[in-house]
Design a protein around this motif. Structure first.
Motif, PDB file in Angstrom:
ATOM      1  N   SER A  47       0.834  -1.192   0.000  1.00 10.55           N
ATOM      2  CA  SER A  47       0.000   0.000   0.000  1.00 10.55           C
ATOM      3  C   SER A  47       0.873   1.247   0.000  1.00 10.55           C
ATOM      4  O   SER A  47       1.950   1.286   0.598  1.00 10.55           O
ATOM      5  N   LYS A  71      -0.220   4.178   1.166  1.00 10.66           N
ATOM      6  CA  LYS A  71      -0.613   5.064   2.266  1.00 10.66           C
ATOM      7  C   LYS A  71       0.481   5.249   3.315  1.00 10.66           C
ATOM      8  O   LYS A  71       0.746   6.380   3.727  1.00 10.66           O
ATOM      9  N   LYS A  84       2.221   8.856   4.218  1.00  4.93           N
ATOM     10  CA  LYS A  84       2.160   9.386   5.581  1.00  4.93           C
ATOM     11  C   LYS A  84       3.563   9.749   6.074  1.00  4.93           C
ATOM     12  O   LYS A  84       3.763  10.803   6.675  1.00  4.93           O
TER      13      LYS A  84
END
Length: 72
Positions: A2, A4, A8
């Motif tokens: 992923s 994400k 982040k």
């Protein structure tokens, strides 16, 4: 994987921490490889001199997939 977590870390300016951490693991991986080679008897086998790929395959590969991986 992923994206994400990557975004982040990038957003929180922590991406450099991630790259430094992976650099620390390189030595751990090397040490793990050397310990596994010692435990499996590979160093004992190689201590008497060079060994052919066929001899290694005969000692450590039980199936054709193992032989293929060793050749690779």
């Amino acid at each position: 994987m992923s994206i994400k977590p990557f975004l982040k870390l990038f957003k929180n300016d922590q991406l450099s921490t991630l790259t430094c951490t992976s650099a620390l693991f390189k030595n751990f991986y090397k040490l793990s490889y050397l310990a596994a080679a010692k435990n499996s008897g590979l160093f004992d086998l190689l201590s008497h001199g060079p060994v052919s790929g066929q001899e290694l395959a005969g000692t450590y590969c039980r199936d054709p997939k193992g032989r293929e991986a060793l050749e690779a």
